[in-house]
Design a protein around this motif. Sequence first.
Motif, PDB file in Angstrom:
ATOM      1  N   UNK A 254       0.812  -1.211   0.000  1.00 46.64           N
ATOM      2  CA  UNK A 254       0.000   0.000   0.000  1.00 46.64           C
ATOM      3  C   UNK A 254       0.846   1.262   0.000  1.00 46.64           C
ATOM      4  N   UNK A 255       2.006   1.202   0.680  1.00 44.20           N
ATOM      5  CA  UNK A 255       2.801   2.418   0.874  1.00 44.20           C
ATOM      6  C   UNK A 255       4.147   2.429   0.163  1.00 44.20           C
ATOM      7  N   UNK A 256       4.407   1.434  -0.668  1.00 39.75           N
ATOM      8  CA  UNK A 256       5.534   1.521  -1.560  1.00 39.75           C
ATOM      9  C   UNK A 256       6.881   1.059  -1.022  1.00 39.75           C
ATOM     10  N   UNK A 257       7.824   0.881  -1.964  1.00 38.74           N
ATOM     11  CA  UNK A 257       9.174   0.396  -1.667  1.00 38.74           C
ATOM     12  C   UNK A 257      10.176   1.181  -2.488  1.00 38.74           C
ATOM     13  N   UNK A 258      11.273   1.582  -1.840  1.00 40.31           N
ATOM     14  CA  UNK A 258      12.355   2.280  -2.528  1.00 40.31           C
ATOM     15  C   UNK A 258      13.685   1.666  -2.117  1.00 40.31           C
ATOM     16  N   UNK A 259      14.693   1.859  -2.946  1.00 37.56           N
ATOM     17  CA  UNK A 259      16.061   1.449  -2.619  1.00 37.56           C
ATOM     18  C   UNK A 259      16.972   2.650  -2.843  1.00 37.56           C
ATOM     19  N   UNK A 260      17.702   3.015  -1.789  1.00 38.45           N
ATOM     20  CA  UNK A 260      18.701   4.087  -1.903  1.00 38.45           C
ATOM     21  C   UNK A 260      20.054   3.430  -2.158  1.00 38.45           C
ATOM     22  N   UNK A 270      10.882   1.296  -6.419  1.00 44.08           N
ATOM     23  CA  UNK A 270      10.513  -0.063  -6.848  1.00 44.08           C
ATOM     24  C   UNK A 270       9.016  -0.127  -7.075  1.00 44.08           C
ATOM     25  N   UNK A 271       8.274   0.508  -6.165  1.00 45.72           N
ATOM     26  CA  UNK A 271       6.827   0.608  -6.314  1.00 45.72           C
ATOM     27  C   UNK A 271       6.351   1.849  -5.578  1.00 45.72           C
ATOM     28  N   UNK A 272       5.447   2.605  -6.223  1.00 39.95           N
ATOM     29  CA  UNK A 272       4.895   3.789  -5.575  1.00 39.95           C
ATOM     30  C   UNK A 272       3.868   3.417  -4.520  1.00 39.95           C
ATOM     31  N   UNK A 273       3.384   2.169  -4.564  1.00 39.84           N
ATOM     32  CA  UNK A 273       2.459   1.705  -3.539  1.00 39.84           C
ATOM     33  C   UNK A 273       1.006   1.877  -3.871  1.00 39.84           C
ATOM     34  N   UNK A 274       0.572   1.296  -4.986  1.00 42.12           N
ATOM     35  CA  UNK A 274      -0.855   1.380  -5.325  1.00 42.12           C
ATOM     36  C   UNK A 274      -1.622   0.151  -4.848  1.00 42.12           C
ATOM     37  N   UNK A 275      -0.901  -0.819  -4.268  1.00 48.48           N
ATOM     38  CA  UNK A 275      -1.571  -1.978  -3.684  1.00 48.48           C
ATOM     39  C   UNK A 275      -2.157  -2.951  -4.672  1.00 48.48           C
ATOM     40  N   UNK A 276      -1.651  -2.969  -5.890  1.00 49.52           N
ATOM     41  CA  UNK A 276      -2.280  -3.825  -6.902  1.00 49.52           C
ATOM     42  C   UNK A 276      -1.484  -5.084  -7.199  1.00 49.52           C
ATOM     43  N   UNK A 277      -0.277  -4.944  -7.733  1.00 51.05           N
ATOM     44  CA  UNK A 277       0.455  -6.133  -8.155  1.00 51.05           C
ATOM     45  C   UNK A 277       1.939  -5.999  -7.843  1.00 51.05           C
ATOM     46  N   UNK A 278       2.634  -7.126  -7.938  1.00 55.70           N
ATOM     47  CA  UNK A 278       4.062  -7.156  -7.640  1.00 55.70           C
ATOM     48  C   UNK A 278       4.835  -6.340  -8.672  1.00 55.70           C
ATOM     49  N   UNK A 279       5.910  -5.728  -8.216  1.00 55.94           N
ATOM     50  CA  UNK A 279       6.748  -4.924  -9.104  1.00 55.94           C
ATOM     51  C   UNK A 279       7.734  -5.812  -9.851  1.00 55.94           C
ATOM     52  N   UNK A 280       8.464  -5.197 -10.751  1.00 57.98           N
ATOM     53  CA  UNK A 280       9.564  -5.889 -11.407  1.00 57.98           C
ATOM     54  C   UNK A 280      10.722  -6.059 -10.419  1.00 57.98           C
ATOM     55  N   UNK A 281      11.519  -7.116 -10.557  1.00 61.76           N
ATOM     56  CA  UNK A 281      12.668  -7.297  -9.646  1.00 61.76           C
ATOM     57  C   UNK A 281      13.687  -6.174  -9.808  1.00 61.76           C
ATOM     58  N   UNK A 282      14.308  -5.825  -8.678  1.00 65.03           N
ATOM     59  CA  UNK A 282      15.367  -4.815  -8.673  1.00 65.03           C
ATOM     60  C   UNK A 282      16.552  -5.401  -7.918  1.00 65.03           C
ATOM     61  N   UNK A 283      17.758  -5.260  -8.473  1.00 64.42           N
ATOM     62  CA  UNK A 283      18.917  -5.876  -7.850  1.00 64.42           C
ATOM     63  C   UNK A 283      19.366  -5.108  -6.610  1.00 64.42           C
ATOM     64  N   UNK A 284      19.559  -5.851  -5.507  1.00 67.11           N
ATOM     65  CA  UNK A 284      20.070  -5.296  -4.259  1.00 67.11           C
ATOM     66  C   UNK A 284      21.562  -5.540  -4.155  1.00 67.11           C
ATOM     67  N   UNK A 285      22.267  -4.563  -3.579  1.00 61.07           N
ATOM     68  CA  UNK A 285      23.703  -4.697  -3.387  1.00 61.07           C
ATOM     69  C   UNK A 285      24.091  -4.322  -1.963  1.00 61.07           C
ATOM     70  N   UNK A 286      25.226  -4.833  -1.549  1.00 57.35           N
ATOM     71  CA  UNK A 286      25.764  -4.487  -0.245  1.00 57.35           C
ATOM     72  C   UNK A 286      25.840  -2.974  -0.075  1.00 57.35           C
ATOM     73  N   UNK A 290      17.178  -0.286   2.008  1.00 53.44           N
ATOM     74  CA  UNK A 290      15.855  -0.697   1.577  1.00 53.44           C
ATOM     75  C   UNK A 290      14.825   0.064   2.404  1.00 53.44           C
ATOM     76  N   UNK A 291      13.920   0.780   1.731  1.00 53.86           N
ATOM     77  CA  UNK A 291      12.929   1.621   2.412  1.00 53.86           C
ATOM     78  C   UNK A 291      11.536   1.056   2.145  1.00 53.86           C
ATOM     79  N   UNK A 292      10.833   0.721   3.208  1.00 51.97           N
ATOM     80  CA  UNK A 292       9.470   0.214   3.111  1.00 51.97           C
ATOM     81  C   UNK A 292       8.531   1.216   3.766  1.00 51.97           C
ATOM     82  N   UNK A 293       7.535   1.696   3.024  1.00 45.44           N
ATOM     83  CA  UNK A 293       6.634   2.683   3.584  1.00 45.44           C
ATOM     84  C   UNK A 293       7.363   3.966   3.934  1.00 45.44           C
ATOM     85  N   UNK A 294       6.859   4.666   4.963  1.00 45.34           N
ATOM     86  CA  UNK A 294       7.399   5.977   5.305  1.00 45.34           C
ATOM     87  C   UNK A 294       8.609   5.928   6.205  1.00 45.34           C
ATOM     88  N   UNK A 295       8.703   4.905   7.070  1.00 46.44           N
ATOM     89  CA  UNK A 295       9.724   4.972   8.126  1.00 46.44           C
ATOM     90  C   UNK A 295      10.588   3.730   8.289  1.00 46.44           C
TER      91      UNK A 295
END
Length: 305
Positions: A254-260, A270-286, A290-295
């Motif tokens: 619902x509230x989205x995912x970002x990677x800094x 990764x997703x703005x958070x519209x609560x509908x479907x899974x996003x495309x994969x994004x590669x994570x690195x050391x 990883x930011x989930x929602x607001x906090x």
Amino acid sequence: MYTDFRRFGGMAHRDTAQILLDANISIGGKSMTERIADRTFLSREIVHANPHALHPEFFADFTVSAKQIAAKLIAARGGRQTGCSEVIAHYRGAAATCMHDALADAGIDPMPYTNAVRRIMSLHLELESDRALLLIMLFIVTGCLANPRCAVEMIDRFAATELNASLDTLVAPDNAHNLREADPAESRLGLVRLVGGAFRLPIHELSVAPEGTVIGCLPDSDASIADVDVDVSRQHARIWREHGRWFVADLGSTNGTRVISGADKSVNIISAGDGTEASQPFELRNSDILCLGATTRFLVMKLSV
């Protein structure tokens, strides 16, 4: 090392020793403070000691001593931006060359030190004073322990915990798909919460099973992380390993995912958070965040195999 601090920053050997050495250590019934007051002892046993002559326990916390010495050096060179710039130029240049030569003369491989200097100079840091601190800390730990590999490991840990940075080799995005696939056995990651700019244990090791790890407030998988704030969805995101590389996907939160990015601090939505479907994969690195929602924030950390 002591000579460099005296010439470049005007620091007397005794003053440097008082910062670097643990005052609680006793030698021959005398405290370290009392011992270094003896100029002969200071010169023979400390300043001109042979490599590895001083046990690591003799030294105070290097992170504390490096901050103290960095502040003194910057102030001695004019303070603020001018002093900081001069410190960086010196410890990436003349001082680094002297340390390289001293290590080589002692039969110690100097390349880890030299490479670490280059990596520090390539880091994307918010403050140049942080770069100066890393260079000085590397110089101090290498000089005190005569062990550049140990120094690099210590600097890397400090950079990760204090600056959200890493000395790991970074790969430009344009070249990422041309890399040889990594050995899966050599690739393990974990997440640690960032709360108020500080780490909050434990470190959550990510599952290497094909289904990966689900993060959410009420995840229903065995491999899951529920250490999240209230605005994180029940099953918010999934992280998994594929051919030695790690990926994250939003699960329709619902509230989205970002990677800094830990490399350049760029923000990847990764997703703005519209609560509908899974996003495309994004590669994570050391060193990514990883930011989930607001906090809810997690630092991505490389784990020892």
